[in-house]
Design a protein around this motif. Structure first.
Motif, PDB file in Angstrom:
ATOM      1  N   LEU A   2      10.126   6.683  -1.507  1.00 48.52           N
ATOM      2  CA  LEU A   2       8.491   6.413  -1.688  1.00 48.52           C
ATOM      3  C   LEU A   2       8.728   4.976  -0.663  1.00 48.52           C
ATOM      4  N   GLU A   3       7.338   5.274   0.153  1.00 46.26           N
ATOM      5  CA  GLU A   3       7.214   4.190   1.522  1.00 46.26           C
ATOM      6  C   GLU A   3       5.892   3.469   1.206  1.00 46.26           C
ATOM      7  N   PHE A   4       6.128   1.995   1.270  1.00 42.04           N
ATOM      8  CA  PHE A   4       4.817   1.260   1.157  1.00 42.04           C
ATOM      9  C   PHE A   4       4.772   0.361   2.606  1.00 42.04           C
ATOM     10  N   ALA A   5       3.214   0.353   2.919  1.00 46.02           N
ATOM     11  CA  ALA A   5       3.062  -0.363   4.173  1.00 46.02           C
ATOM     12  C   ALA A   5       2.786  -1.734   3.660  1.00 46.02           C
ATOM     13  N   PRO A   6       2.993  -2.704   4.424  1.00 45.91           N
ATOM     14  CA  PRO A   6       2.582  -4.305   4.100  1.00 45.91           C
ATOM     15  C   PRO A   6       1.102  -4.601   4.131  1.00 45.91           C
ATOM     16  N   ASN A   7       0.766  -5.334   3.324  1.00 45.14           N
ATOM     17  CA  ASN A   7      -0.632  -5.795   3.183  1.00 45.14           C
ATOM     18  C   ASN A   7      -0.422  -6.971   4.164  1.00 45.14           C
ATOM     19  N   ARG A   8      -1.288  -6.786   5.255  1.00 42.65           N
ATOM     20  CA  ARG A   8      -1.494  -7.491   6.405  1.00 42.65           C
ATOM     21  C   ARG A   8      -1.632  -8.988   6.367  1.00 42.65           C
ATOM     22  N   TRP A   9      -2.324  -9.409   5.006  1.00 42.75           N
ATOM     23  CA  TRP A   9      -2.431 -10.605   4.657  1.00 42.75           C
ATOM     24  C   TRP A   9      -1.322 -11.464   3.946  1.00 42.75           C
ATOM     25  N   VAL A  29      -7.286   2.806  -0.317  1.00 42.21           N
ATOM     26  CA  VAL A  29      -5.762   3.229  -0.491  1.00 42.21           C
ATOM     27  C   VAL A  29      -5.546   2.439  -1.867  1.00 42.21           C
ATOM     28  N   ASP A  30      -4.436   3.345  -2.208  1.00 37.33           N
ATOM     29  CA  ASP A  30      -4.026   2.556  -3.588  1.00 37.33           C
ATOM     30  C   ASP A  30      -2.990   1.528  -3.496  1.00 37.33           C
ATOM     31  N   THR A  31      -3.265   0.452  -3.923  1.00 34.93           N
ATOM     32  CA  THR A  31      -2.308  -0.601  -3.739  1.00 34.93           C
ATOM     33  C   THR A  31      -1.450  -0.835  -4.942  1.00 34.93           C
ATOM     34  N   HIS A  52       2.282  -9.472   3.545  1.00 39.87           N
ATOM     35  CA  HIS A  52       3.841  -9.275   3.925  1.00 39.87           C
ATOM     36  C   HIS A  52       3.954  -9.302   5.174  1.00 39.87           C
ATOM     37  N   ASP A  53       5.442  -9.386   5.637  1.00 41.26           N
ATOM     38  CA  ASP A  53       5.883  -9.384   7.017  1.00 41.26           C
ATOM     39  C   ASP A  53       6.376  -7.956   7.178  1.00 41.26           C
ATOM     40  N   SER A  54       6.683  -7.129   6.318  1.00 41.55           N
ATOM     41  CA  SER A  54       7.119  -6.071   6.521  1.00 41.55           C
ATOM     42  C   SER A  54       6.838  -5.089   5.494  1.00 41.55           C
ATOM     43  N   GLY A  55       6.959  -3.598   5.512  1.00 46.79           N
ATOM     44  CA  GLY A  55       6.992  -2.861   4.302  1.00 46.79           C
ATOM     45  C   GLY A  55       8.308  -2.495   3.597  1.00 46.79           C
ATOM     46  N   GLU A  63       0.659  -1.259   0.064  1.00 47.53           N
ATOM     47  CA  GLU A  63      -0.052  -0.070  -0.080  1.00 47.53           C
ATOM     48  C   GLU A  63       0.728   1.327   0.103  1.00 47.53           C
ATOM     49  N   LEU A  64       0.615   2.036  -0.953  1.00 52.67           N
ATOM     50  CA  LEU A  64       1.350   3.376  -1.121  1.00 52.67           C
ATOM     51  C   LEU A  64       1.251   4.197   0.261  1.00 52.67           C
ATOM     52  N   ALA A  65       2.027   4.547   0.959  1.00 54.46           N
ATOM     53  CA  ALA A  65       1.805   5.104   2.496  1.00 54.46           C
ATOM     54  C   ALA A  65       2.497   6.500   2.588  1.00 54.46           C
ATOM     55  N   GLY A  66       3.751   6.715   1.628  1.00 55.59           N
ATOM     56  CA  GLY A  66       4.346   7.937   1.971  1.00 55.59           C
ATOM     57  C   GLY A  66       4.893   8.349   0.582  1.00 55.59           C
ATOM     58  N   VAL A  67       4.998   9.661   0.467  1.00 57.60           N
ATOM     59  CA  VAL A  67       6.293  10.400  -0.461  1.00 57.60           C
ATOM     60  C   VAL A  67       6.814  11.463   0.143  1.00 57.60           C
ATOM     61  N   ARG A  68       8.028  11.206  -0.045  1.00 49.02           N
ATOM     62  CA  ARG A  68       8.842  12.287   0.689  1.00 49.02           C
ATOM     63  C   ARG A  68       9.903  12.917  -0.657  1.00 49.02           C
ATOM     64  N   LEU A  69       9.777  14.033  -0.948  1.00 48.16           N
ATOM     65  CA  LEU A  69      10.591  14.537  -1.865  1.00 48.16           C
ATOM     66  C   LEU A  69      11.696  15.621  -1.218  1.00 48.16           C
ATOM     67  N   ALA A  70      12.934  15.522  -1.803  1.00 46.63           N
ATOM     68  CA  ALA A  70      14.012  16.436  -1.072  1.00 46.63           C
ATOM     69  C   ALA A  70      13.556  17.902  -1.657  1.00 46.63           C
TER      70      ALA A  70
END
Length: 156
Positions: free
Chosen positions: A74-81, A110-112, A83-86, A58-65
């Motif tokens: 780009l940060e992606f959260a795990p799908n709880r069903w 959310v966009d996955t 992934h063990d981690s993001g 799941e797209l969870a964050g975008v950080r631009l310099a």
């Protein structure tokens, strides 16, 4: 995407990375080292099995310099069903970044990630295209570094 096939069918998304996986060995010498390590990971396109497959993150964050360093994360959260981690993808030497929203699927919270593809860029570096359920992310950069697990802050 040039090789990975992602499209909507009657009742869901059709996903097929086989053409890209066939092309991937030829790209080894053309992709930067970080990009190659990311897409050549054996679990990257193992849709039904691997916890290191990008599908369903799941797209969870975008950080631009905010300076001119060309950094992007780009940060992606795990799908709880699944992934063990993001996953955190850090890009260096970013020349282009775009998120194109399709606004066709309004029933998802959310966009996955459906699938992604990394190809060599004609100006050097690489192009990372990520197809989400309702958007496409495109990054042109010198290289990328993908980190799974606790370093993303999303390990469970």
């Amino acid at each position: 995407m040039k090789f990975v096939d992602v499209h909507w069918e009657q009742h869901g998304f059709f996903l097929d990375p086989r053409a890209y996986l066939h092309e991937l060995p030829r790209l080894r010498g053309e992709l930067p080292p970080g990009a190659w390590a990311f897409v050549s990971d054996p679990g990257h396109y193992d849709i039904p099995g691997a916890t290191r497959c990008v599908k369903d993150l799941e797209l969870a964050g975008v950080r631009l310099a905010t300076d001119r360093s060309g950094g992007l994360v780009l940060e992606f959260a795990p799908n709880r069903w699944k992934h063990d981690s993001g996953l955190r993808v850090s890009y260096s030497g970013v020349r282009h970044f775009a998120v194109d929203y399709h606004r066709a699927i309004d029933w998802l919270a959310v966009d996955t990630v459906l699938l992604d593809e990394v190809l060599p860029d004609e100006n050097g570096g690489c192009v990372h295209e990520i197809e989400l359920t309702d958007a496409t992310v495109t990054v042109r950069c010198d290289d990328l570094e993908a980190v799974w697990g606790g370093d993303t802050g999303w390990a469970r």
